[in-house]
Design a protein around this motif. Structure first.
Motif, mmCIF file in Angstrom:
data_model
loop_
_atom_site.group_PDB
_atom_site.id
_atom_site.type_symbol
_atom_site.label_atom_id
_atom_site.label_comp_id
_atom_site.label_asym_id
_atom_site.label_seq_id
_atom_site.Cartn_x
_atom_site.Cartn_y
_atom_site.Cartn_z
ATOM 1 N N GLY A 165 -12.457 -3.663 36.514
ATOM 2 C CA GLY A 165 -12.116 -2.818 37.505
ATOM 3 C C GLY A 165 -12.470 -3.491 39.050
ATOM 4 N N GLU A 166 -13.096 -2.241 39.783
ATOM 5 C CA GLU A 166 -12.879 -3.490 41.623
ATOM 6 C C GLU A 166 -14.602 -3.946 41.531
ATOM 7 O OE1 GLU A 166 -10.162 -3.923 43.931
ATOM 8 O OE2 GLU A 166 -9.414 -3.867 41.803
ATOM 9 N N GLY A 167 -15.152 -3.584 40.049
ATOM 10 C CA GLY A 167 -16.538 -4.419 40.113
ATOM 11 C C GLY A 167 -16.785 -5.508 41.695
ATOM 12 N N LYS A 168 -17.716 -6.134 41.903
ATOM 13 C CA LYS A 168 -17.989 -7.219 42.814
ATOM 14 C C LYS A 168 -19.064 -8.034 41.535
ATOM 15 C CE LYS A 168 -16.570 -6.790 47.003
ATOM 16 N NZ LYS A 168 -15.817 -7.457 47.245
ATOM 17 N N THR B 275 -4.849 -8.347 36.599
ATOM 18 C CA THR B 275 -4.852 -7.302 35.306
ATOM 19 C C THR B 275 -5.942 -6.713 34.340
ATOM 20 O OG1 THR B 275 -2.424 -8.084 34.610
ATOM 21 C CG2 THR B 275 -3.778 -6.659 33.051
ATOM 22 N N ASN B 276 -6.383 -5.289 34.980
ATOM 23 C CA ASN B 276 -7.200 -4.668 34.089
ATOM 24 C C ASN B 276 -6.753 -3.994 33.256
ATOM 25 O OD1 ASN B 276 -10.336 -3.989 35.371
ATOM 26 N ND2 ASN B 276 -9.512 -1.662 35.020
ATOM 27 N N LEU B 277 -7.722 -4.548 32.282
ATOM 28 C CA LEU B 277 -8.012 -3.862 30.542
ATOM 29 C C LEU B 277 -8.956 -3.035 30.728
ATOM 30 C CD1 LEU B 277 -6.303 -6.858 28.836
ATOM 31 C CD2 LEU B 277 -5.273 -4.677 29.576
ATOM 32 N N THR B 278 -9.204 -1.803 29.908
ATOM 33 C CA THR B 278 -10.205 -1.224 28.876
ATOM 34 C C THR B 278 -11.084 -2.512 28.347
ATOM 35 O OG1 THR B 278 -9.332 -0.315 26.772
ATOM 36 C CG2 THR B 278 -9.356 0.739 28.469
ATOM 37 N N PRO B 279 -12.349 -2.021 28.366
ATOM 38 C CA PRO B 279 -13.159 -3.278 27.454
ATOM 39 C C PRO B 279 -12.549 -3.296 26.076
ATOM 40 C CG PRO B 279 -14.420 -1.892 28.653
ATOM 41 C CD PRO B 279 -13.310 -1.226 28.909
ATOM 42 N N GLU B 280 -12.657 -2.535 25.487
ATOM 43 C CA GLU B 280 -11.821 -2.745 23.733
ATOM 44 C C GLU B 280 -10.323 -2.837 24.083
ATOM 45 O OE1 GLU B 280 -14.360 1.137 24.491
ATOM 46 O OE2 GLU B 280 -12.486 0.420 25.217
#
Length: 281
Positions: free
Chosen positions: A161-164, A218-223
């Protein structure tokens, strides 16, 4: 003053040996150990003591540690197998009378809920219980975890996501580890180590800026990220660990700041722009 470096046939351990040499530690006072010692024959040619040892073979560890004063304990590379392997290292170090250990752990190991963290915190506890003075080097994420050249063609994918993430180069972590084990006057037991905090979107933007190519994140779900990695040929178990690490990164689990690494390095951490440039070269 003899320093043993485990995992010296791997990337981090090899760089740590090189850093010890560059710091002026005499080659004959460094013992570089690993399973595939043919990979470090050049170190032996330069005077480093090279010994074959395996985390799975306690007798080889005891032989390698005999007479040594300090141990740079590079964590094993196979998640899921580390606890018994690390117990072998600790037992051998205790038998050898090692006086100081520096162990490469993971960011915020004592509070992290990452899958990767459980084996590290178990190792930290075992080291504390051993009674051997230990410095915990809690490394955040490595720039080398990302295929930036591949990102030029396919973009960057993840689940952070937008986590640092406090991303630093393997070379900076290795230099910090060498500094920690070589020094006699370390005043901290725990160092939270990492580079500049960046999101994966910002990392992709830096790759795009330097390459002149259109590189997006591209951000995906962990799954879905696990499925993506498996599709690239990553073993399913390890893919799940990487996706879980991104999941945690989205919540701040891999953000450390640069204060501790710069304290050990004695200089600023390598700027992300420089690290990306080198990775793309």
């Amino acid at each position: 003053m003899t320093i043993v470096v485990t995992g010296a046939t791997g990337h981090l351990g090899r760089l740590a040996v090189e850093s010890l040499l560059s710091r002026g530690v005499p080659a004959d006072q460094i013992v570089a150990i690993g399973r595939s010692v043919e990979k470090i024959q050049d170190l032996a040619d330069r005077g480093v003591v090279v010994k074959r040892a395996s985390y799975d073979e306690p007798e080889t560890l005891r032989a390698a540690f005999a007479g040594a004063d300090k141990l740079l304990f590079v964590s094993a590379s196979e998640p899921g197998k580390r606890i018994p392997q690390h117990q072998n290292v600790i037992a051998a170090a205790k038998d050898a009378g090692i006086g100081k250990i520096a162990y490469t752990s993971i960011a915020h190991a004592d509070t992290s809920d990452l899958m990767l963290a459980s084996e590290h915190i178990a190792t930290e506890r075992a080291l504390t219980e051993s009674g051997i003075p230990t410095v915990f080097l809690r490394n955040s994420w490595y720039l080398e975890n990302y295929d930036l050249k591949g990102a030029l063609e396919h973009g960057l994918y993840g689940a952070a996501g937008e986590g640092k993430l406090s991303i630093a180069t393997r070379a900076d972590y290795a230099e910090a580890a060498a500094a920690a084990i070589a020094a006699d006057g370390i005043d901290q037991q725990v160092y939270e180590l990492g580079g500049e905090g960046v999101t994966l979107s910002e990392l992709a933007a830096e790759v795009a800026r330097q390459s002149g190519r259109d590189v997006t994140y591209t951000n995906l779900t962990p799954e879905k990220y696990t499925e993506f990695l498996v599709g690239l040929g990553v073993p399913e178990g390890f893919a799940a660990v990487l996706a879980d690490s991104d999941r945690g990164a989205a919540e701040g689990a891999l953000h450390t700041g640069t204060e501790d690494i710069e304290k050990l390095l004695g200089r600023p951490v390598t700027p992300l722009a420089d690290s990306v440039r080198d990775a793309l070269a």
